[in-house]
Design a protein around this motif. Structure first.
Motif, PDB file in Angstrom:
ATOM      1  N   GLU A 120       0.885  -1.333   0.080  1.00 30.94           N
ATOM      2  CA  GLU A 120       0.054  -0.151  -0.223  1.00 30.94           C
ATOM      3  C   GLU A 120       0.837   1.262   0.040  1.00 30.94           C
ATOM      4  O   GLU A 120       0.641   2.089  -0.826  1.00 30.94           O
ATOM      5  N   ALA A 121       1.689   1.375   0.939  1.00 32.46           N
ATOM      6  CA  ALA A 121       2.635   2.309   0.904  1.00 32.46           C
ATOM      7  C   ALA A 121       3.620   2.647  -0.261  1.00 32.46           C
ATOM      8  O   ALA A 121       3.543   3.663  -0.978  1.00 32.46           O
ATOM      9  N   GLY A 122       4.009   1.500  -0.814  1.00 33.14           N
ATOM     10  CA  GLY A 122       5.119   1.420  -2.057  1.00 33.14           C
ATOM     11  C   GLY A 122       4.267   1.910  -3.273  1.00 33.14           C
ATOM     12  O   GLY A 122       5.195   2.599  -3.890  1.00 33.14           O
ATOM     13  N   VAL A 123       2.906   1.570  -3.460  1.00 33.65           N
ATOM     14  CA  VAL A 123       2.361   1.870  -4.635  1.00 33.65           C
ATOM     15  C   VAL A 123       2.306   3.664  -4.759  1.00 33.65           C
ATOM     16  O   VAL A 123       2.067   4.166  -6.043  1.00 33.65           O
ATOM     17  N   TYR A 124       2.205   4.325  -3.726  1.00 32.43           N
ATOM     18  CA  TYR A 124       2.218   5.496  -3.580  1.00 32.43           C
ATOM     19  C   TYR A 124       3.402   6.113  -4.414  1.00 32.43           C
ATOM     20  O   TYR A 124       3.512   7.287  -5.177  1.00 32.43           O
ATOM     21  N   GLY A 125       4.640   5.388  -4.459  1.00 28.64           N
ATOM     22  CA  GLY A 125       5.431   5.860  -5.196  1.00 28.64           C
ATOM     23  C   GLY A 125       5.493   5.772  -6.858  1.00 28.64           C
ATOM     24  O   GLY A 125       6.153   6.035  -7.598  1.00 28.64           O
ATOM     25  N   LEU A 126       4.456   4.789  -7.218  1.00 32.18           N
ATOM     26  CA  LEU A 126       4.015   4.867  -8.643  1.00 32.18           C
ATOM     27  C   LEU A 126       2.829   5.625  -8.995  1.00 32.18           C
ATOM     28  O   LEU A 126       2.926   6.425  -9.987  1.00 32.18           O
ATOM     29  N   LEU A 127       2.148   5.947  -7.710  1.00 33.02           N
ATOM     30  CA  LEU A 127       1.035   6.863  -8.075  1.00 33.02           C
ATOM     31  C   LEU A 127       1.489   8.252  -8.202  1.00 33.02           C
ATOM     32  O   LEU A 127       0.981   9.126  -9.097  1.00 33.02           O
ATOM     33  N   GLY A 128       2.457   8.665  -7.387  1.00 36.03           N
ATOM     34  CA  GLY A 128       2.805  10.324  -7.526  1.00 36.03           C
ATOM     35  C   GLY A 128       3.249  10.683  -8.884  1.00 36.03           C
ATOM     36  O   GLY A 128       2.623  11.413  -9.256  1.00 36.03           O
ATOM     37  N   ALA A 130       2.709   9.077 -11.756  1.00 37.86           N
ATOM     38  CA  ALA A 130       1.501   8.904 -12.660  1.00 37.86           C
ATOM     39  C   ALA A 130       0.662  10.263 -12.709  1.00 37.86           C
ATOM     40  O   ALA A 130       0.108  10.551 -13.560  1.00 37.86           O
ATOM     41  N   GLY A 131       0.445  10.786 -11.331  1.00 37.58           N
ATOM     42  CA  GLY A 131      -0.306  11.938 -11.229  1.00 37.58           C
ATOM     43  C   GLY A 131       0.679  13.069 -11.883  1.00 37.58           C
ATOM     44  O   GLY A 131      -0.193  14.138 -12.532  1.00 37.58           O
ATOM     45  N   VAL A 132       1.828  13.131 -11.800  1.00 42.15           N
ATOM     46  CA  VAL A 132       2.524  14.272 -12.662  1.00 42.15           C
ATOM     47  C   VAL A 132       2.457  13.977 -13.943  1.00 42.15           C
ATOM     48  O   VAL A 132       1.963  15.063 -14.671  1.00 42.15           O
ATOM     49  N   ALA A 133       2.298  12.765 -14.412  1.00 40.21           N
ATOM     50  CA  ALA A 133       1.895  12.688 -15.951  1.00 40.21           C
ATOM     51  C   ALA A 133       0.455  13.058 -16.483  1.00 40.21           C
ATOM     52  O   ALA A 133       0.692  13.563 -17.563  1.00 40.21           O
ATOM     53  N   VAL A 134      -0.283  12.916 -15.468  1.00 37.40           N
ATOM     54  CA  VAL A 134      -1.774  13.276 -15.933  1.00 37.40           C
ATOM     55  C   VAL A 134      -1.823  14.978 -16.213  1.00 37.40           C
ATOM     56  O   VAL A 134      -2.375  15.270 -16.940  1.00 37.40           O
ATOM     57  N   VAL A 135      -1.117  15.373 -15.034  1.00 39.29           N
ATOM     58  CA  VAL A 135      -1.143  16.898 -14.951  1.00 39.29           C
ATOM     59  C   VAL A 135      -0.454  17.606 -16.074  1.00 39.29           C
ATOM     60  O   VAL A 135      -0.670  18.585 -16.700  1.00 39.29           O
ATOM     61  N   ASP A 136       0.733  16.703 -16.493  1.00 32.83           N
ATOM     62  CA  ASP A 136       1.642  17.192 -17.736  1.00 32.83           C
ATOM     63  C   ASP A 136       0.914  17.165 -18.892  1.00 32.83           C
ATOM     64  O   ASP A 136       0.985  17.860 -19.830  1.00 32.83           O
ATOM     65  N   LEU A 137      -0.130  16.068 -18.929  1.00 36.68           N
ATOM     66  CA  LEU A 137      -0.843  15.821 -20.198  1.00 36.68           C
ATOM     67  C   LEU A 137      -1.927  16.879 -20.549  1.00 36.68           C
ATOM     68  O   LEU A 137      -2.167  17.166 -21.622  1.00 36.68           O
ATOM     69  N   GLN A 144       5.545  18.195  -7.446  1.00 37.71           N
ATOM     70  CA  GLN A 144       6.405  16.927  -6.703  1.00 37.71           C
ATOM     71  C   GLN A 144       5.345  15.729  -6.651  1.00 37.71           C
ATOM     72  O   GLN A 144       4.151  15.974  -6.359  1.00 37.71           O
ATOM     73  N   TRP A 145       6.049  14.534  -6.741  1.00 38.07           N
ATOM     74  CA  TRP A 145       5.112  13.452  -6.734  1.00 38.07           C
ATOM     75  C   TRP A 145       4.302  13.249  -5.380  1.00 38.07           C
ATOM     76  O   TRP A 145       3.369  12.825  -5.502  1.00 38.07           O
ATOM     77  N   TRP A 146       4.894  13.739  -4.298  1.00 33.52           N
ATOM     78  CA  TRP A 146       4.443  13.498  -3.116  1.00 33.52           C
ATOM     79  C   TRP A 146       2.933  14.220  -2.691  1.00 33.52           C
ATOM     80  O   TRP A 146       2.262  13.822  -1.965  1.00 33.52           O
ATOM     81  N   LEU A 147       2.808  15.418  -3.443  1.00 33.30           N
ATOM     82  CA  LEU A 147       1.653  16.018  -3.482  1.00 33.30           C
ATOM     83  C   LEU A 147       0.462  15.148  -3.973  1.00 33.30           C
ATOM     84  O   LEU A 147      -0.737  15.232  -3.326  1.00 33.30           O
ATOM     85  N   PHE A 148       0.735  14.370  -5.080  1.00 37.38           N
ATOM     86  CA  PHE A 148      -0.338  13.474  -5.478  1.00 37.38           C
ATOM     87  C   PHE A 148      -0.725  12.361  -4.424  1.00 37.38           C
ATOM     88  O   PHE A 148      -1.595  11.891  -4.314  1.00 37.38           O
ATOM     89  N   ALA A 149       0.623  12.126  -3.879  1.00 36.09           N
ATOM     90  CA  ALA A 149       0.556  11.003  -2.918  1.00 36.09           C
ATOM     91  C   ALA A 149      -0.447  11.512  -1.882  1.00 36.09           C
ATOM     92  O   ALA A 149      -1.221  10.394  -1.339  1.00 36.09           O
ATOM     93  N   ALA A 150       0.001  12.817  -1.241  1.00 35.24           N
ATOM     94  CA  ALA A 150      -0.967  13.306  -0.319  1.00 35.24           C
ATOM     95  C   ALA A 150      -2.311  13.335  -0.408  1.00 35.24           C
ATOM     96  O   ALA A 150      -3.059  13.008   0.278  1.00 35.24           O
ATOM     97  N   VAL A 151      -2.741  13.759  -1.624  1.00 38.07           N
ATOM     98  CA  VAL A 151      -4.284  13.752  -1.971  1.00 38.07           C
ATOM     99  C   VAL A 151      -4.932  12.661  -2.035  1.00 38.07           C
ATOM    100  O   VAL A 151      -5.910  12.143  -1.260  1.00 38.07           O
ATOM    101  N   ALA A 152      -4.272  11.418  -2.550  1.00 33.25           N
ATOM    102  CA  ALA A 152      -4.548  10.382  -2.604  1.00 33.25           C
ATOM    103  C   ALA A 152      -4.806   9.585  -1.442  1.00 33.25           C
ATOM    104  O   ALA A 152      -5.869   8.923  -1.044  1.00 33.25           O
TER     105      ALA A 152
END
Length: 479
Positions: A120-128, A130-137, A144-152
């Motif tokens: 569960e914790a580790g997947v935040y390292g992929l989700l962050g 991935a969130g950066v990529a969505v915003v960039d899209l 920062q990746w951890w901002l997306f991890a914090a919201v999720a």
């Protein structure tokens, strides 16, 4: 470490068992959504399949999903046969306790909690990222990746606190969307006949045993993590004696067919040799490149968004699993009894859920503070722990099934309670050997880290077993 003893009878009798039991009305479909979401199908297709093609057995890699499904179905035969005799929620912990005793059961429960919380914790390292990529899209700023991890994290914590059926509905929507887009991609590739004909690697013995079949099987087996959690929802299931076995088989078959067919379609989309080469050279964009080639830039963009939601679904699913393991242990007074009192309105393990959230929050915060690479380090290290841990859980449960039915088959067939579980156990032991032999590769090439992971899991079991010797086997009555 202070001695842990059983709570006095007066404490254990209050509140009544029914007040320390979760509530729900989950059917087969709802439980399937929960456990298939934990397997993160789109994450596997986008991440594990390219690795299997490149480092495993090439164009024969899709066949390893069929082999893995057979091994796990054999495991499920014995697992579901024992389900009617395990009258408490707690999944592997409950099965092992019922057959091998409380110390072994609690040891396995500790391994399970470490394994599921790690993922569960580790997947935040992929989700962050991935969130950066969505915003960039969508042309947004680079965050920062951890901002997306914090919201999720905030959303997962909220859903974990609420009724399980809300989480099931959320996972159902997300899972349906990610499966739908991949099925569309599969159909388009097959309809067009692939790059130059459909791949035969999935049925070609020489292709299946080419390259490194062991590595291929390794990547395939770890793609099913999460299917085994059907029994953890026993208290929240409708007629669990029927619902749990059906959900287990449906989840396994759905995952296996989806993985095998999609991996075969992706290989066909480029051709056997070209697919392996492309997976080797650009594995991170393999799925997106294939989607853009066959369903256009819009399809590729949709997959980018759904990859993010797939990871969120995976985190939510593992959060619900870990919370219920904690709840099951607190029912036996291994942990504070307050954790085993469900929410008066939602019937959820809300306090256990908050405990899990606390541990995950600390893990993600430390990864951000120490500037770990979210995918190559944070996710990889934690996923390695889960991979070994879950295989150990499956093996322990297989042994528990064989021991439980060893002297008395309870009127069931030899195939169901002895032959199938034994064959499945052999397959799982072989998988564990492969995983341990290649664990340093899985965690970034560090043999020291690989031994640390194994040591952590061994320590978790030993501590749990010691605790189990000091706690009375207080079986929770079922209403």
């Amino acid at each position: 470490m202070s001695e842990i003893t059983a709570a006095p009878d007066s404490v254990r009798d209050e509140p009544q068992p029914s007040a320390r039991k979760l509530r729900g009305n989950l059917g087969v479909a709802s439980i399937v959504f929960l456990v298939v979401a934990a397997a993160a199908p789109l994450g596997v297709i986008g991440g594990v399949v390219p690795l299997g093609l490149a480092a495993g057995n090439g164009a024969g890699f899709p066949a390893t999903f069929i082999i893995s499904t057979v091994i796990l179905l054999l495991f499920a035969v014995g697992f579901t046969a024992m389900t009617p005799y395990v009258e408490e929620a707690g999944a592997f912990f409950s099965y092992v306790r019922r057959s091998l005793g409380l110390p072994a059961g609690i040891g396995i429960a500790f391994v399970a909690i470490v394994s599921y919380v790690a993922l569960e914790a580790g997947v935040y390292g992929l989700l962050g990222p991935a969130g950066v990529a969505v915003v960039d899209l969508f042309g947004g700023p680079t965050l920062q990746w951890w901002l997306f991890a914090a919201v999720a994290f905030a959303v997962v914590t909220l859903l974990g606190y609420r009724h399980i059926e809300l989480s099931s509905k959320v996972l159902g929507v997300l899972l349906s969307a990610e499966i739908a887009i991949v099925v569309v991609l599969d159909l388009v590739i097959v309809a067009r006949g692939g790059d130059h004909g459909l791949s035969t690697g999935i049925i070609n013995p020489s292709a299946i045993v080419s390259g490194s079949l062991g590595i291929g099987l390794l990547f395939a087996i770890i793609s099913y993590v999460g299917f085994e959690a059907t029994a953890i929802y026993r208290d929240e299931a409708r007629t669990p004696e029927r619902t749990i076995p059906r959900a287990t088989y449906v989840a396994l078959i759905l995952i296996g067919v989806f993985y095998a067919v999609t991996a075969w379609a992706l290989v066909s989309g480029w051709g056997d040799e070209a697919a392996v080469q492309r997976a080797t050279d650009s594995g991170a964009t393999f799925l997106g490149d294939t989607a853009q080639r066959y369903i256009g830039i819009v399809g590729a963009d949709i997959i980018t968004v759904l990859y993010f939601t797939s990871l969120f679904a995976c985190i939510l699913a593992f959060h619900t699993i870990a919370s219920r393991y904690l709840f099951a242990l607190s029912q036996r007074d291994v942990l504070p009894a307050s954790l085993s009192r469900p929410h008066t309105k939602h019937g959820s393990p809300h306090r256990a859920s908050l405990w899990i959230s606390g541990v995950v929050a600390i893990s993600v915060a430390l990864a951000a503070v120490f500037k770990l690479d979210p995918a190559a380090q944070f996710y990889t290290w934690f996923a390695g722990t889960t991979t070994v841990g879950v295989i150990v859980l499956l093996i322990a449960t297989s042994v528990a099934v064989l021991v439980f039915f060893g002297k008395d088959r309870r009127g069931l067939s030899q195939w169901r309670v002895r032959i199938a579980p034994a064959i499945g156990l052999v397959g799982l032991l072989g998988s564990l050997v492969l995983i341990l032999a290649n664990l340093d590769t899985l965690v970034g090439g560090s043999s020291v880290l690989a031994w640390v992971i194994v040591g952590l899991l061994v320590a978790a079991f030993v501590v749990g077993a010691i605790v189990g010797t000091r706690v009375r086997d207080n079986t929770v009555a079922q209403s």
